[in-house]
Scaffold this motif. Structure first.
Motif, short mmCIF file in Angstrom:
data_model
loop_
_atom_site.label_atom_id
_atom_site.label_comp_id
_atom_site.label_asym_id
_atom_site.label_seq_id
_atom_site.Cartn_x
_atom_site.Cartn_y
_atom_site.Cartn_z
N ARG A 187 4.82 3.90 -17.72
CA ARG A 187 5.87 3.69 -18.74
C ARG A 187 6.66 4.58 -18.90
NH1 ARG A 187 4.00 4.07 -24.26
NH2 ARG A 187 5.34 2.81 -25.41
N PHE A 188 7.94 4.42 -18.41
CA PHE A 188 8.77 5.46 -18.45
C PHE A 188 10.06 4.86 -19.37
CE2 PHE A 188 6.43 6.48 -14.98
CZ PHE A 188 6.48 7.99 -14.84
N ILE A 189 10.63 5.67 -20.13
CA ILE A 189 11.56 5.46 -21.18
C ILE A 189 12.99 6.41 -21.03
CG2 ILE A 189 12.18 5.53 -23.67
CD1 ILE A 189 8.98 4.71 -23.67
N VAL A 190 13.98 5.91 -20.93
CA VAL A 190 15.24 6.82 -20.63
C VAL A 190 16.09 6.57 -21.65
CG1 VAL A 190 17.49 6.59 -19.26
CG2 VAL A 190 15.21 6.18 -18.13
N LEU A 191 16.33 7.93 -22.39
CA LEU A 191 17.27 7.88 -23.43
C LEU A 191 18.61 7.99 -22.95
CD1 LEU A 191 15.31 9.99 -26.16
CD2 LEU A 191 15.44 7.69 -26.01
N LEU A 192 19.59 7.31 -23.44
CA LEU A 192 20.80 7.53 -22.85
C LEU A 192 21.54 7.92 -24.20
CD1 LEU A 192 22.03 4.29 -20.79
CD2 LEU A 192 21.78 6.36 -20.11
N GLY A 193 22.93 8.31 -24.05
CA GLY A 193 23.60 8.63 -25.28
C GLY A 193 24.55 9.87 -24.87
N PRO A 194 25.76 9.95 -25.71
CA PRO A 194 26.67 11.17 -25.26
C PRO A 194 25.94 12.45 -25.84
CG PRO A 194 27.15 10.03 -27.44
CD PRO A 194 26.16 9.30 -26.78
N PRO A 195 26.44 13.75 -25.36
CA PRO A 195 26.13 14.88 -25.71
C PRO A 195 25.92 15.10 -27.33
CG PRO A 195 28.10 15.03 -24.60
CD PRO A 195 27.73 13.78 -24.46
N GLY A 196 25.00 15.45 -27.79
CA GLY A 196 24.83 15.51 -29.40
C GLY A 196 24.13 14.29 -30.09
N ALA A 197 24.05 13.16 -29.39
CA ALA A 197 23.59 12.00 -29.97
C ALA A 197 22.30 12.14 -30.38
CB ALA A 197 23.83 10.74 -28.88
N GLY A 198 21.51 13.00 -30.22
CA GLY A 198 20.37 13.20 -30.65
C GLY A 198 18.92 13.00 -29.87
N LYS A 199 19.34 12.91 -28.52
CA LYS A 199 18.23 12.57 -27.73
C LYS A 199 17.15 13.82 -27.41
CE LYS A 199 21.34 12.83 -23.99
NZ LYS A 199 22.47 13.14 -24.85
N GLY A 200 17.40 14.95 -27.71
CA GLY A 200 16.36 15.88 -27.62
C GLY A 200 15.58 16.01 -28.77
N THR A 201 16.25 15.86 -30.01
CA THR A 201 15.60 15.59 -31.33
C THR A 201 14.59 14.54 -31.36
OG1 THR A 201 17.65 16.42 -32.45
CG2 THR A 201 15.85 15.37 -33.87
N GLN A 202 15.09 13.47 -30.84
CA GLN A 202 14.10 12.07 -30.76
C GLN A 202 13.20 12.45 -29.71
OE1 GLN A 202 14.20 10.12 -33.40
NE2 GLN A 202 16.06 10.75 -34.24
N ALA A 203 13.53 12.85 -28.55
CA ALA A 203 12.55 12.60 -27.46
C ALA A 203 11.36 13.40 -27.79
CB ALA A 203 13.11 13.41 -26.17
N GLN A 204 11.53 14.56 -28.58
CA GLN A 204 10.30 15.43 -28.66
C GLN A 204 9.36 14.63 -29.69
OE1 GLN A 204 11.06 18.85 -31.31
NE2 GLN A 204 9.22 19.75 -30.37
N VAL A 205 9.97 13.96 -30.82
CA VAL A 205 9.16 13.11 -31.90
C VAL A 205 8.40 12.20 -31.03
CG1 VAL A 205 9.06 11.74 -33.78
CG2 VAL A 205 10.76 13.71 -33.60
N LEU A 206 9.03 11.29 -30.23
CA LEU A 206 8.66 10.24 -29.27
C LEU A 206 7.64 10.66 -28.42
CD1 LEU A 206 11.86 7.89 -28.39
CD2 LEU A 206 10.43 7.88 -30.49
N ALA A 207 7.55 11.70 -27.85
CA ALA A 207 6.63 12.28 -26.93
C ALA A 207 5.29 12.60 -27.68
CB ALA A 207 7.23 13.41 -26.39
#
Ligand code: AP5
Ligand code: ZN
Length: 213
Positions: free
Chosen positions: A1-21
């Motif tokens: 189960r692999f999830i790819v987060l897309l979005g521009p620099p600063g969209a919040g990918k890192g912030t959200q990926a940490q919580v989702l993990a």
């Protein structure tokens, strides 16, 4: 189960990926964090990536793909992972699907966190990152309990070299040219879920959890 987060620099990918993990138990793979870790340790990979990163350009595909291949082969990825910052070009997306085929896994959802360019500059100029664990804060939108110090581990917070306005503009341009075609690619594959990234952090998290459920 692999999830790819897309979005521009600063969209919040890192912030959200940490919580989702944390919430899903999946591994968090951030290509940017791996590059920064290598840079800090002055490895060959870090030295190679440094110039590209400081200019706001992408590190070449072959190097990036080899790095992610190694990361995906580790045991903590056997149930899947949240991919944050990879793939970033059509060639990387192709390589990902080939690598996952070998691992008997696949991309199940591609949340696209959309945020307009004007907001990105403000977000990145207020971003503070933990030197120890990589956790990100914002001086206004997500401040640490104590200024300059990570809530989780007491690590020192710093501002990224590539968050200066001129470099941010370059990164947004590179994103539009090289990464945004992936939105259509994953839409056509029926995997894209667009999420309004201008909402509060908790609301974005809620919608992401719904999108990957
Ligand atoms: P990378 O580290 O991946 O940078 P990026 O994609 O530009 O993403 P960012 O980390 O800047 O932003 P983010 O979306 O994670 O936002 P964040 O959660 O921090 O890449 C850096 C460099 O490495 C690249 O330029 C390239 O050179 C190289 N590289 C990496 N991957 C590569 C690849 N695959 N191929 C080639 N080269 C690669 O949030 C930003 C700020 O906003 C924070 O302060 C946060 O607190 C705040 N915030 C977050 N959400 C909200 C919200 N909802 N409301 C208000 N504020 C918010
Ligand atoms: Zn920390």
């Amino acid at each position: 189960r692999f999830i790819v987060l897309l979005g521009p620099p600063g969209a919040g990918k890192g912030t959200q990926a940490q919580v989702l993990a944390e919430k899903t138990g999946l591994a968090h793979i951030s290509s940017g964090d791996i590059f920064r870790e290598n840079l800090k340790n002055q490895t060959e990979l870090g030295k190679l990536a440094q110039g590209y990163m400081n200019r706001g350009e992408l590190v070449p595909d072959d190097v990036t793909i080899a790095m992610i291949r190694e990361r995906l082969s580790r045991p903590d990825c056997k149930n899947g992972a949240i991919l944050d910052g990879f793939p970033r070009t059509p060639a990387q997306a192709e390589a990902l699907s080939a690598m996952l085929k070998e691992l008997d896994g696949k991309v199940v959802s591609v949340p696209y966190i959309s945020v307009p360019a004007e907001v990105l500059i403000e977000r990145l100029s207020g971003r503070w990152t933990c030197r120890t664990c990589g956790k990100v804060y914002h001086s206004v939108y997500n401040p640490p309990k104590k200024a300059g110090v990570c809530d989780d581990d007491g690590g020192e917070l710093y501002q990224r070299e590539d968050d200066q306005p001129a470099t941010v503009e370059k990164r947004i341009k590179v994103y539009l040219e090289q990464t945004s075609p992936l939105i259509e690619h994953y839409r056509q594959a029926g995997l894209l879920v667009e999420i309004d990234g201008t909402q509060p952090i908790e609301e974005v998290t809620r919608q992401l959890l719904e999108a990957i459920a």
